[in-house]
Design an enzyme around this catalytic site. Sequence first.
Site, PDB file in Angstrom:
ATOM      1  N   CYS A   2       0.748  -1.315  -0.029  1.00  0.00           N
ATOM      2  CA  CYS A   2      -0.063  -0.082   0.050  1.00  0.00           C
ATOM      3  C   CYS A   2       0.718   1.314  -0.068  1.00  0.00           C
ATOM      4  CB  CYS A   2      -0.948   0.065   1.103  1.00  0.00           C
ATOM      5  SG  CYS A   2      -2.174  -1.212   1.265  1.00  0.00           S
ATOM      6  N   ARG A  27       3.749  -0.370  -4.554  1.00  0.00           N
ATOM      7  CA  ARG A  27       3.871  -0.719  -3.208  1.00  0.00           C
ATOM      8  C   ARG A  27       2.416  -1.668  -3.341  1.00  0.00           C
ATOM      9  NH1 ARG A  27       6.929   1.753   0.310  1.00  0.00           N
ATOM     10  NH2 ARG A  27       5.491   1.049   1.955  1.00  0.00           N
ATOM     11  N   TRP A  74      -2.923  -2.718  -1.435  1.00  0.00           N
ATOM     12  CA  TRP A  74      -2.462  -4.184  -1.872  1.00  0.00           C
ATOM     13  C   TRP A  74      -3.148  -4.716  -0.687  1.00  0.00           C
ATOM     14  CZ3 TRP A  74      -0.639  -8.472   0.988  1.00  0.00           C
ATOM     15  CH2 TRP A  74      -0.061  -9.479   0.049  1.00  0.00           C
ATOM     16  N   ASN A 100      -1.677   2.390   5.687  1.00  0.00           N
ATOM     17  CA  ASN A 100      -0.554   1.248   5.172  1.00  0.00           C
ATOM     18  C   ASN A 100      -0.399   0.480   6.456  1.00  0.00           C
ATOM     19  OD1 ASN A 100       1.320  -0.236   3.928  1.00  0.00           O
ATOM     20  ND2 ASN A 100       2.754   1.416   4.244  1.00  0.00           N
ATOM     21  N   GLY A 101      -0.664  -0.780   6.440  1.00  0.00           N
ATOM     22  CA  GLY A 101      -0.284  -1.684   7.645  1.00  0.00           C
ATOM     23  C   GLY A 101      -1.545  -2.703   7.679  1.00  0.00           C
ATOM     24  N   GLU A 476      17.883 -17.193  -7.263  1.00  0.00           N
ATOM     25  CA  GLU A 476      17.585 -16.092  -7.854  1.00  0.00           C
ATOM     26  C   GLU A 476      17.089 -15.858  -9.196  1.00  0.00           C
ATOM     27  OE1 GLU A 476      16.816 -13.506  -6.381  1.00  0.00           O
ATOM     28  OE2 GLU A 476      16.985 -11.529  -7.872  1.00  0.00           O
ATOM     29  N   LYS A 480      13.357 -14.887 -10.020  1.00  0.00           N
ATOM     30  CA  LYS A 480      12.977 -13.712 -10.879  1.00  0.00           C
ATOM     31  C   LYS A 480      12.227 -14.253 -12.083  1.00  0.00           C
ATOM     32  CE  LYS A 480      14.022 -11.031  -9.777  1.00  0.00           C
ATOM     33  NZ  LYS A 480      14.359 -10.294  -8.611  1.00  0.00           N
ATOM     34  N   GLU A 483       8.614 -14.899 -10.657  1.00  0.00           N
ATOM     35  CA  GLU A 483       7.859 -13.486 -10.096  1.00  0.00           C
ATOM     36  C   GLU A 483       7.256 -12.750 -11.569  1.00  0.00           C
ATOM     37  OE1 GLU A 483      10.113 -11.016  -6.730  1.00  0.00           O
ATOM     38  OE2 GLU A 483      11.371 -11.391  -8.337  1.00  0.00           O
ATOM     39  N   HIS A 499      17.493 -36.410  -7.208  1.00  0.00           N
ATOM     40  CA  HIS A 499      16.863 -36.699  -5.998  1.00  0.00           C
ATOM     41  C   HIS A 499      15.362 -36.316  -6.078  1.00  0.00           C
ATOM     42  CE1 HIS A 499      20.337 -38.677  -3.957  1.00  0.00           C
ATOM     43  NE2 HIS A 499      20.861 -37.663  -4.007  1.00  0.00           N
ATOM     44  N   LYS A 597       6.313  -4.536  -3.983  1.00  0.00           N
ATOM     45  CA  LYS A 597       7.793  -4.597  -3.984  1.00  0.00           C
ATOM     46  C   LYS A 597       8.240  -4.242  -2.321  1.00  0.00           C
ATOM     47  CE  LYS A 597      11.734  -2.060  -5.621  1.00  0.00           C
ATOM     48  NZ  LYS A 597      12.210  -3.334  -6.075  1.00  0.00           N
TER      49      LYS A 597
HETATM   50  C1  G6P Z   1       9.614  -8.328  -2.257  1.00  0.00           C
HETATM   51  C2  G6P Z   1      10.255  -7.760  -3.435  1.00  0.00           C
HETATM   52  C3  G6P Z   1      11.571  -8.684  -3.733  1.00  0.00           C
HETATM   53  C4  G6P Z   1      12.383  -8.328  -2.627  1.00  0.00           C
HETATM   54  C5  G6P Z   1      11.695  -8.693  -1.224  1.00  0.00           C
HETATM   55  C6  G6P Z   1      12.500  -8.289  -0.069  1.00  0.00           C
HETATM   56  O1  G6P Z   1       9.263  -9.709  -2.252  1.00  0.00           O
HETATM   57  O2  G6P Z   1       9.293  -8.147  -4.615  1.00  0.00           O
HETATM   58  O3  G6P Z   1      12.103  -7.992  -4.833  1.00  0.00           O
HETATM   59  O4  G6P Z   1      13.530  -9.246  -2.607  1.00  0.00           O
HETATM   60  O5  G6P Z   1      10.336  -8.166  -1.218  1.00  0.00           O
HETATM   61  O6  G6P Z   1      12.495  -7.029   0.010  1.00  0.00           O
HETATM   62  P1  G6P Z   1      13.577  -6.082   0.872  1.00  0.00           P
HETATM   63  O7  G6P Z   1      13.014  -4.631   0.547  1.00  0.00           O
HETATM   64  O8  G6P Z   1      13.429  -6.410   2.107  1.00  0.00           O
HETATM   65  O9  G6P Z   1      14.892  -6.183  -0.005  1.00  0.00           O
END
Ligand code: G6P
Length: 602
Positions: A2, A27, A74, A100-101, A476, A480, A483, A499, A597
Amino acid sequence: MCGIIGYVGNKDAVPIIVDGLKKLEYRGYDSAGIAVYKQNSFDVVKQKGRLAALEARLAERPLSGRMGIGHTRWATHGEPSDVNSHPHVGSKNKIAVVHNGIIENYKHLKERLEHWGIPFASQTDSEVIAQLAEHYYNGDLLDTVIHVSTVLEGSYALGVMCVDDPDILIAIKKDNPLIIGVSDHGNFIASDVPAVLKHTNKVYYLNDKEIAVLRNNSVEFFNIDKEPLEKPLETITWNLDSAEKGGYPHFMLKEIMEQPKILRETINSAVNNYKSVIDTLDVAKFNKIVITACGSAYNAGVVAKYVFERLCRFPSVETELASEFRYRDAVINEKTLVVLVSQSGETADTIAAMREAKSKGAVTLSIVNVVGSTIAKEADFCLLTAAGPEIAVATTKAFSAQLVLLYILAVWFAVKLGKITQKVEQELMSQIAALPEKAEDILKQIDSIQKYASTCVGYKSIFFIGRNIDYAIALEGSLKLKEISYIHSEAYAGGELKHGTISLVEEDTLVVAISNCATLYGKIMSNAEQVISRGAKVLLIGNCPAAKPDDKLFCIALPESSELFSPSLSVIVLQLFSYYVAANKGLDIDKPRNLAKSVTVE
Ligand code: G6P
């Protein structure tokens, strides 16, 4: 999760708020809304869907006013819908709130308020704030906000307006970010700096349970006992361009392309600013390092574990998901160094992990991108990554900056522990310094990566394998891809393939194999052959001159580099691969479905 923004000033608040919401859409983006003060009432427009849907509604039903609040959501409590969107206005139409929260005791509060006959319009936890505020309102909005905050449990960043106060906007926060921007035409509240950057680079960072009272020409701060506070006004050094797409179709591509510069700036800033900080740290007293984080930041920690172990020969280096660490009652004490990695510095689980570590006496060191964020402020030591604002939900440049800072930290620790000589330190630092140029070389291969990725849109599943540090970066690559492309993917240690994952390999499965560990090249290639012989195709990424491409094996060569730092190169190919798969599927790359994010709730 949010984004909130508010404005009180001499200009029309609506375009300012809408523009700010665009910068905060990363957000949360399932619904949005805006409320402006208008002659003893509020004018409110709320709309399910992306911000563009709200803009379309505003075109049909224009609003204007000199004070307003806006929100991009969100959803946590209550489905995304018009009515569940913020701002929420109490049933007496007196107080409007953006939140937000998460309000953890909202059910109990709602039951009480309903018992007193107060009707609720939405299914959200946030509406209780507006209803409570109206219930407690005694003619003084500041008193009311303070009173409400003593009753709320959970996390919140709030913007509050009252119909009795045409020029007062109040903000308060607990465990969620909020900044206050000041400009010559008015003042702002916002979840993040880019939302106000068009108007000002002067901001205050609000701490937990601090309250800001904004008028069009003043900002006052109070603590929860209503005592006035003096706060430092900070100057943001980012320019507006860094929060714009700059001609790229997506922020993600722009941010990928910025990586050579970001690597250079992060290395320079570390060498110039942080060597002396680390010199004050008694590394020899630690018997354990725990690196804890979420999402990609966690993956950076997994890579770092290999580097710290290899260089520092530390008795124990653990990497742990912050969401697990916080509840595990981990065996840590003052001899433990807990490293928190976070782009936003506001991830709820990482904050909780930091507080848990501190409560057990551990020393905390954070690697954070956002200046003034909770983790940057609360950790005992903080090293800032110089990635600038990152807008795309899927991190790229901030991840790369985290990695390089973690390498440097490992090198410095190794020197302090006497595990490497100064000569080796210099060699390692010059290998790190060479990474930006090598990243530039990789970006020159963009066309062939794009072309290859365009052939991969039809896959239902893609597997990633690697061994040792290549496995760490495979995690990673897999994250990626899933996502942003919505293709199922898993990363497996090459040695574990037999395995489990190999049972899923069939004709035309794609396996992405990463190979930068010279001694393990033969092993990963034998994994590749095993899947190819079962019908799979392999994309091989690495420094593998001996590989012979054919119709089953496609190779993307990386420049020669030290194995330890090669994840910084592999990841660029992995990011571009994911980006172009998603782009070829026509997806909304910067705002993937269901993600946000900054995950400021559990
Ligand atoms: C969300 C974002 C990721 C990020 C993660 C941790 O899932 O989409 O890209 O790695 O949060 O966020 P931070 O701000 O703690 O790195």
